[in-house]
Design an enzyme around this catalytic site. Structure first.
Site, PDB file in Angstrom:
ATOM      1  N   LEU A 189       0.840  -1.290  -0.037  1.00 27.17           N
ATOM      2  CA  LEU A 189      -0.021  -0.044   0.059  1.00 27.17           C
ATOM      3  C   LEU A 189       0.891   1.153  -0.011  1.00 27.17           C
ATOM      4  CD1 LEU A 189      -2.909   1.030   0.170  1.00 27.17           C
ATOM      5  CD2 LEU A 189      -2.624   1.389   2.452  1.00 27.17           C
ATOM      6  N   TYR A 190       2.029   1.066   0.547  1.00 35.17           N
ATOM      7  CA  TYR A 190       3.033   2.372   0.631  1.00 35.17           C
ATOM      8  C   TYR A 190       3.485   2.607  -0.920  1.00 35.17           C
ATOM      9  CZ  TYR A 190       7.555   4.799   1.105  1.00 35.17           C
ATOM     10  OH  TYR A 190       8.259   5.712   0.724  1.00 35.17           O
ATOM     11  N   ALA A 191       3.648   1.646  -1.651  1.00 31.12           N
ATOM     12  CA  ALA A 191       4.009   1.956  -3.039  1.00 31.12           C
ATOM     13  C   ALA A 191       2.968   2.478  -3.728  1.00 31.12           C
ATOM     14  CB  ALA A 191       4.547   0.520  -3.268  1.00 31.12           C
TER      15      ALA A 191
ATOM     16  N   THR B  80       0.679   4.178  -2.613  1.00 31.34           N
ATOM     17  CA  THR B  80       0.075   5.558  -2.303  1.00 31.34           C
ATOM     18  C   THR B  80       1.371   6.516  -3.084  1.00 31.34           C
ATOM     19  OG1 THR B  80       1.299   5.687  -0.177  1.00 31.34           O
ATOM     20  CG2 THR B  80      -1.043   5.324  -0.079  1.00 31.34           C
TER      21      THR B  80
END
Ligand SMILES: O=C(O)[C@H]1O[C@H](OP(=O)(O)OP(=O)(O)OC[C@H]2O[C@@H](n3ccc(=O)[nH]c3=O)[C@H](O)[C@@H]2O)[C@H](O)[C@@H](O)[C@H]1O
Length: 431
Positions: free
Chosen positions: A241-243, A245
């Site tokens: 999810l980091y990637a 965002t």
């Protein structure tokens, strides 16, 4: 004697006796009086509740206002002083995430060369806030003021642009970390999406509009298997999810460039490490565990393949950030309207030579002179990618980016800082 029920609700009104007329009137008045009393009481209670609620909201708003750690004449003076440019053709930069790892180093470098710098940081507790406070102190000692506030606070951002006509924004505030997204997905949306949009709105509305340079991530390459990673490679397969965002950030900044003429530069950082680093990163907590005699977990890919990262030393990244700011080109909009096309750029800032995680541990063991207790486990499905490797030719062509620090040299500097910051002797014992 008629019952009370009969008196109040005569079943056959026509049959009500004349001699009871008075009584009925009295009852009627009493009944009416009690209904209106009830009505008045209800009105009174409603009014009381309403005034209580509005008082509460007043108290909330004013306490928010009064406890806010920004605003006031003294505060504005600090912001203005910090933004003062002390070299010809220098810039005034708003650095978000200034008490973060990269933010601190970039702010210091800008200040040292005579640019004006104002920091902004919300000092959240994702990792030890005392480290962030220590970085703030380091910056204050060098004349950089860090505002205590959030990029989601539109009023604060408007105020900052009101006080200083920033020529550039170096946007480094973000929810970092690949694996933490499993625990707290909302924090990524809050900072990396909502916070980014709030910041871009402020930049769009500012007159003059600043040029924006911001931190994307090597993680946008996700499951891409073509190496080394070039900016034109596919980035539509994020593994965390980091990637996702950060990838969304690249698209969002593109729309602000397209619609409002904001000059945008996105920097894809590759696992940045060094002194004053982030305690949530492997090299940092591996060091802590090794020194404390605790085991470390080393992830492995399928078929026991070692994971590898293009670990990039902070000083190289700082040079890349300053090079990006220097070559950013102006935003073209004003008053929220685009006046012409503005630059939209994306650069890899990596080291160009990946090192495996077990090799990283080996270097740390040598520097710390302590053997690690290694615990190998298969990489859990937590958002990690097997390897990263940057092609930096675009950044080299555009602003001469050339990483010069290998992992051994960089970790030596990190270990030296770590020992001193946490009060260790060189041989691993606490003072
Ligand atoms: O380039 C980026 O854009 C990102 O870089 C960084 O992410 P990563 O490259 O994942 O760094 P980091 O967590 O230090 O793990 C390093 C290696 O150790 C392995 N690793 C990790 C933990 C552990 O317990 N064991 C382990 O083997 C792990 O599997 C990995 O192979 C930033 O944190 C992130 O915010 C973002 O900026």
């Amino acid at each position: 004697m008629p019952s009370l029920e009969e008196e109040l609700f005569p079943s056959t009104p026509g049959k009500v006796k004349i001699d009871r007329t008075h009584t009925i009137h009295r009852q009627f008045h009493r009944c009416f009086a009690s209904t209106s009393t009830m009505f008045l009481w209800a009105l009174f209670l409603i009014a009381l509740t309403a005034s209580y609620l509005s008082f509460q909201s007043f108290v909330d708003t004013s306490s928010k206002y009064f406890t806010a750690s920004w605003g006031g004449i003294q505060w504005e003076k600090q912001v203005r002083n910090s933004a003062l440019i002390r070299r010809p053709a220098g810039m005034s930069v708003l650095v978000t995430g200034a008490a973060g790892f990269v933010g601190t180093h970039v702010s210091l470098a800008l200040q040292k060369r005579g640019d004006g710098v104002v920091g902004l940081d919300n000092f959240n507790s994702y990792y030890d806030p005392s480290l962030k406070r220590a970085r703030k102190k380091l910056l204050a000692d060098h004349g950089v003021f860090v505002v205590d506030g959030d990029i989601n606070d539109a009023r604060l951002l408007a105020k900052l642009f009101d006080v200083v006509a920033f020529s550039h924004v170096m946007h480094l505030a973000a929810q970092a970390g690949v694996r933490y997204a499993l625990e707290n997905p909302g924090s990524y949306v809050h900072s990396n999406i909502a916070g980014l949009v709030t910041l871009l709105e402020a930049c769009k509305a500012a007159d003059p509009q600043p040029a924006v340079v911001w931190a994307s991530s090597s993680s946008v390459y996700g499951l891409n298997s073509k190496t080394p990673f070039s900016e034109s490679d596919r980035t539509d397969q994020p593994a965390s999810l980091y990637a996702a965002t950060k990838k969304a950030g690249e698209e969002i900044t593109h729309t602000y460039n397209h619609i409002y003429g904001l000059s945008i530069t996105g920097l894809r950082f590759f696992t940045v490490y060094g002194p004053w680093g982030r305690p949530d990163m492997a090299y940092f907590f591996f060091t802590r565990n090794i020194l404390q005699g605790k085991p470390i977990t080393i992830y492995r890919g399928k078929n026991r393949v070692d994971l590898a990262r293009d670990f990039t030393y902070i000083d190289d990244v700082v040079k890349g950030c300053l090079g990006s700011l220097d070559t950013a080109g102006k935003s073209t909009g004003s008053g929220g309207k685009k006046r012409g096309p503005a630059p939209y750029r994306i650069f890899n800032l990596g080291n160009t030579s990946p090192v495996t995680v077990p090799e990283l541990v080996g270097i740390l063991e040598k520097q710390l002179k302590v053997k690690a207790k290694r615990n190998y486990v298969e990489m859990p499905g937590n958002g990690d990618v097997p390897f990263t490797h940057a092609n930096v030719s675009l950044a080299r062509r555009e602003f001469g980016y050339k990483p010069t620090t290998d992992l051994q040299t960089g970790l030596k500097k990190f270990v030296k800082w770590y020992m001193s910051y946490y009060g260790y002797h060189q041989h691993g014992k606490r003072v």
